[in-house]
Design a protein around this motif. Sequence first.
Motif, PDB file in Angstrom:
ATOM      1  N   UNK A   1      77.124  -6.541 -22.122  1.00 51.10           N
ATOM      2  CA  UNK A   1      76.980  -5.554 -23.197  1.00 51.10           C
ATOM      3  C   UNK A   1      76.104  -4.382 -22.773  1.00 51.10           C
ATOM      4  N   UNK A   2      75.274  -4.600 -21.755  1.00 50.13           N
ATOM      5  CA  UNK A   2      74.432  -3.523 -21.237  1.00 50.13           C
ATOM      6  C   UNK A   2      75.069  -2.866 -20.018  1.00 50.13           C
ATOM      7  N   UNK A   3      75.581  -3.687 -19.110  1.00 49.85           N
ATOM      8  CA  UNK A   3      76.037  -3.184 -17.821  1.00 49.85           C
ATOM      9  C   UNK A   3      77.354  -2.429 -17.938  1.00 49.85           C
ATOM     10  N   UNK A   4      78.300  -2.950 -18.719  1.00 50.61           N
ATOM     11  CA  UNK A   4      79.617  -2.306 -18.771  1.00 50.61           C
ATOM     12  C   UNK A   4      79.574  -0.868 -19.301  1.00 50.61           C
ATOM     13  N   UNK A   5      78.919  -0.608 -20.438  1.00 48.52           N
ATOM     14  CA  UNK A   5      78.856   0.796 -20.879  1.00 48.52           C
ATOM     15  C   UNK A   5      78.161   1.697 -19.866  1.00 48.52           C
ATOM     16  N   UNK A   6      77.125   1.170 -19.207  1.00 52.19           N
ATOM     17  CA  UNK A   6      76.426   1.959 -18.199  1.00 52.19           C
ATOM     18  C   UNK A   6      77.327   2.190 -16.988  1.00 52.19           C
ATOM     19  N   UNK A   7      78.082   1.161 -16.588  1.00 52.62           N
ATOM     20  CA  UNK A   7      78.980   1.289 -15.441  1.00 52.62           C
ATOM     21  C   UNK A   7      80.077   2.317 -15.713  1.00 52.62           C
ATOM     22  N   UNK A   8      80.641   2.264 -16.921  1.00 49.82           N
ATOM     23  CA  UNK A   8      81.687   3.227 -17.284  1.00 49.82           C
ATOM     24  C   UNK A   8      81.155   4.648 -17.218  1.00 49.82           C
ATOM     25  N   UNK A   9      79.879   4.815 -17.568  1.00 44.92           N
ATOM     26  CA  UNK A   9      79.303   6.151 -17.639  1.00 44.92           C
ATOM     27  C   UNK A   9      78.976   6.725 -16.265  1.00 44.92           C
ATOM     28  N   UNK A  10      78.404   5.897 -15.357  1.00 37.05           N
ATOM     29  CA  UNK A  10      77.873   6.505 -14.138  1.00 37.05           C
ATOM     30  C   UNK A  10      78.362   5.880 -12.837  1.00 37.05           C
ATOM     31  N   UNK A  11      79.009   4.706 -12.881  1.00 37.30           N
ATOM     32  CA  UNK A  11      79.380   4.027 -11.639  1.00 37.30           C
ATOM     33  C   UNK A  11      80.844   4.285 -11.328  1.00 37.30           C
TER      34      UNK A  11
END
Length: 426
Positions: A303-313
């Motif tokens: 729930x934390x990593x996926x939105x962050x990954x979509x945004x910057x990775x």
Amino acid sequence: MNHASAPPRPPLGWNTPSTRILIGLAIGLAAGMAVGGQAPHLSEPALAMTTPIGRLWLDALTMTVVPLVFGLLVTAIGSAASSASAGGATARAMAWFSALLIGACAIGALVTLPLLDWLPIPDGGLTLRSTQAPSPPVEQGAWFEGLIPANPVKAAAETSMTPLVVFALFFGFAMTRIREDLRISLARVFEGLVETMLVIVRWVLLAGPLGVMALGFGVGAQAGGGAAGALLHYVLTVVFACLAVTVAAYILVALVGRISPFAFARRAGPVQAIALGTQSSLACLPAMIDASSAMRTSVSVSSVVLPLAVAIFRAASGAANVAVAIYLAKAHGVALTPATVCVAVLVAAAVSLAAVGLPAQVSFFATIGPVALALGAPLGALPLLLAVETIPDLFRTLGNVTADLAVTRILGRPRSSQPVEASHAL
């Protein structure tokens, strides 16, 4: 500045910017090939008229690269520092994103260089050369001398992207250490700079079909039918780099994420299908959440990593950017050394992390331009390559979402030492 991922793209239609630019390229190439083949006596006066138009449009676009990249890097560092201080999962995710993005950019270089040696750029690709001379090659052993800019203003004026990126990184990290009220005020200045540059870029892109048409006319007149073959060769090269990162994600998640490749492929398949249909990582987020849950990934982590990954990775995009820059360097006959390629890889990773939330056409220049300049390659052919970006962009998105799922599984894998087999994930 809100560094969210770009919204899903609308279906390909006649009125989208990408389609208009592609149509402009097709018309320019066709007209150039017709004039060059059927009426060669007209090609010289026609080129005298179209070349300045294409050059002016390209210069208008290039003038935004330095302030845009510098502003993006500074604001991205501040945003990353705030995210990292928010929690342990976020800090670990940022560390993994940075390391894997450097690895993906390195893969882009490692597969593109031998591929272009094995399948060299066709003769038509020589017309991708800009009238601007490439930067002189760096002497062996002296590549590191210009990494720290003695004069950052001079580096910006000369579009020396490597020392400028280094200075931006120092500036950004130092800004996070000053008094909060000063940091906030300074951050707003750079956010305003980035937004202003984006407005200028959007204005310039309105004339994109005309500018690309003028540039395409010159390529068609000089290369004839070979121009289409060169562009196809370029597309396949970039697609190969993206697929290499996708395969690497499967290998990494199997080795570190403790899940069988078949189980991972089974759950990633629907996400990849959405990626190919929408060309948007953000549109794949709900499906990625479902896929992570099916792979028994920790919900608190995903729930934390996926939105962050979509945004910057954007792992595959980073590899593709390096592939494009190397392609331009090869087309211009730039001598590439291991040292300069390594520097370009690091520049590509830094710029890719910074250029989040930008429209696709803007990010194409903002992320590839600095890498190409770090290698010493001019940017004159970038608009033509942008016009055929639709197909590579499919595989960029495919690789990006696959890497997002892989890193989420790695960070949120179950504590059990037993790998997840395909039968358990069905």
